[in-house]
Design a protein around this motif. Structure first.
Motif, mmCIF file in Angstrom:
data_model
loop_
_atom_site.group_PDB
_atom_site.id
_atom_site.type_symbol
_atom_site.label_atom_id
_atom_site.label_comp_id
_atom_site.label_asym_id
_atom_site.label_seq_id
_atom_site.Cartn_x
_atom_site.Cartn_y
_atom_site.Cartn_z
ATOM 1 N N ARG A 376 74.257 2.275 3.012
ATOM 2 C CA ARG A 376 73.956 3.166 4.147
ATOM 3 C C ARG A 376 73.465 2.364 5.357
ATOM 4 O O ARG A 376 73.498 1.136 5.356
ATOM 5 C CB ARG A 376 72.935 4.240 3.747
ATOM 6 N N ASN A 377 73.036 3.105 6.391
ATOM 7 C CA ASN A 377 72.503 2.486 7.611
ATOM 8 C C ASN A 377 73.484 1.471 8.189
ATOM 9 O O ASN A 377 73.121 0.366 8.580
ATOM 10 C CB ASN A 377 71.151 1.813 7.316
ATOM 11 N N GLY A 378 74.769 1.862 8.242
ATOM 12 C CA GLY A 378 75.787 0.969 8.764
ATOM 13 C C GLY A 378 77.057 1.715 9.093
ATOM 14 O O GLY A 378 77.193 2.911 8.818
ATOM 15 N N ILE A 379 78.004 0.977 9.678
ATOM 16 C CA ILE A 379 79.262 1.573 10.145
ATOM 17 C C ILE A 379 80.405 0.741 9.595
ATOM 18 O O ILE A 379 80.398 -0.496 9.702
ATOM 19 C CB ILE A 379 79.324 1.596 11.683
ATOM 20 N N VAL A 380 81.391 1.389 9.017
ATOM 21 C CA VAL A 380 82.557 0.709 8.464
ATOM 22 C C VAL A 380 83.787 1.146 9.239
ATOM 23 O O VAL A 380 84.019 2.343 9.447
ATOM 24 C CB VAL A 380 82.728 1.018 6.962
ATOM 25 N N GLY A 381 84.567 0.165 9.675
ATOM 26 C CA GLY A 381 85.796 0.456 10.403
ATOM 27 C C GLY A 381 86.934 -0.388 9.911
ATOM 28 O O GLY A 381 86.743 -1.287 9.077
ATOM 29 N N PRO A 382 88.144 -0.151 10.384
ATOM 30 C CA PRO A 382 89.306 -0.923 9.941
ATOM 31 C C PRO A 382 89.189 -2.373 10.402
ATOM 32 O O PRO A 382 88.730 -2.658 11.501
ATOM 33 C CB PRO A 382 90.487 -0.209 10.596
#
Length: 395
Positions: A376-382
């Motif tokens: 958590r506390n994060g951002i996942v992108g391509p």
């Protein structure tokens, strides 16, 4: 040729019907309804007082009272219209214009009786009010809704202004000999036919404007999440479908950010549901302040939010999302004397031309769950073969 008394009767019946409709709208609380009701009641009073001219009633009843009711009806209607369209009400100017006209009317009734002068004075007053109505309703037109009802009121007011001005010119220049209002002369019939229908027609236009405003309010309620002020799930989804269709036509990039507030159940359990609501409102304010005006943000679940970014690709969206995450970390929510710190997890996806919104949403959702699985506390992108994760910077 229809008699003037019959014209007054027809107009009175139209006024009663208008009052019935206005009465049904009174409970809505919409601005201007009470004034419109008052204006129609005063108009009915004026018609009744004018009708006494045929009975030889005192001039105070058939002239002074009747025209005073007309002046007050104009003031009431114009005040209600100003309130309805959100314009200031010029009470002092209305009182001055109406009072001066009634003083002139009294002078040409008791000091130097002249029917023509009375007609010119009242026609001038009505012309001024009708022009003011036409201008005011023009300033109050909505930007993104149908303007039909507003144009209807403008046309009615402008036509009435022309008729009243013509009436003033006819009697001021002596084109026609002034006669008592209820005498069946050609000029009286012509002017009364148009004049007595003014208030019913203006009221009809006002009812249409009120109906349009009520529809706008209901649409706003349906399209807005009551807690955060952001778009509701249904409104967001419909708008997102339009964005996808537009991106397909223009071949412009489109990206989505899907985020979920971390451990929201724990916030509710620890601080209470009121604090949880405060956190959602707090996030809505931060999102509105951080995102661009054209970014399409909505609450799509309990603590889940979605943002559609037209003309942006995932790299740029990752930077925006990172700024939002840092803003959330550095600006905790204050509620009930306590400070509630929270974070969110998010997933970012680029739209594939021809892809359905549902498939687009599900890909962003999978990125979101990857962010949760990674702590958590994060951002996942391509990011090519492997997903790229953006963690917040240290405070």
């Amino acid at each position: 040729m229809i008699a003037p008394v019959n014209l007054l009767l027809v107009a009175a019946l139209a006024g009663v019907l208008a009052l019935c409709v206005l009465g049904s709208l009174a409970r809505s609380g919409m601005a201007g309804i009470k004034e419109a009701i008052c204006a129609n009641l005063l108009t009915l009073l004026a018609f009744g007082a004018f009708a006494f001219q045929a009975t030889g009633a005192p001039l105070f009843l058939s002239v002074i009272l009747a025209n005073t009711a007309v002046a007050l009806a104009l003031c009431a209607y114009y005040a209600g219209l100003c309130r309805l369209v959100g314009r200031p009400v010029p009470r002092h100017f209305m009182a001055l214009a109406s009072g001066a006209t009634l003083l002139v009317l009294a002078a040409y009734t008791y000091i130097e009786p002249r029917i023509g002068a009375r007609m010119v004075a009242m026609s001038a007053l009505m012309t001024g009010f009708m022009l003011a109505i036409a201008v005011t309703v023009g300033h109050g037109m909505p930007m993104n809704r149908s303007r039909y009802s507003y144009h209807f009121v403008r046309v009615v007011a402008f036509v009435s202004a022309v008729v009243c001005a013509a009436r003033a010119v006819v009697y001021l220049l002596g084109i026609a000999a002034p006669q008592a209002l209820l005498l069946p002369t050609a000029w009286n019939i012509a002017f009364m036919t148009l004049g007595v229908l003014t208030m019913p027609c203006l009221t009809l236009g006002t009812i249409m404007i009120i109906h349009d405003r009520m529809l706008a309010d209901r649409e706003q309620e349906a399209n807005t999440d009551f807690l955060t002020g952001l778009m509701s799930r249904k409104a967001w989804w419909l708008q997102a479908e339009r964005y996808c269709a537009q991106a397909l036509r223009t071949r412009r990039p489109l990206a989505m950010l899907l985020l979920d507030i971390d451990h929201f159940k724990r916030i509710n359990d620890t601080h209470g549901h009121a604090a949880g609501d405060a956190v959602l409102r707090h996030f809505g304010l931060l999102a509105t302040a951080t995102l661009r005006t054209g970014d399409h943000v909505g609450r799509v679940g309990g603590e889940e939010f979605a943002v559609l970014f037209p003309d942006l690709r995932s790299d740029a969206v990752m930077e925006v999302a990172g700024r939002l995450l840092d803003s959330v970390r550095r600006t905790p929510c204050s509620h009930g004397g306590s400070t509630i710190s929270y974070t969110f997890s998010a997933g970012v996806a680029n739209w594939i031309p021809g892809e359905s919104l549902q498939a687009f949403f599900e890909r962003a959702d999978r990125k979101l769950y990857t962010a949760k699985a990674r702590g958590r506390n994060g951002i996942v992108g391509p990011g090519g073969d492997a997903d790229r994760q953006l963690l917040p910077t240290a405070a």
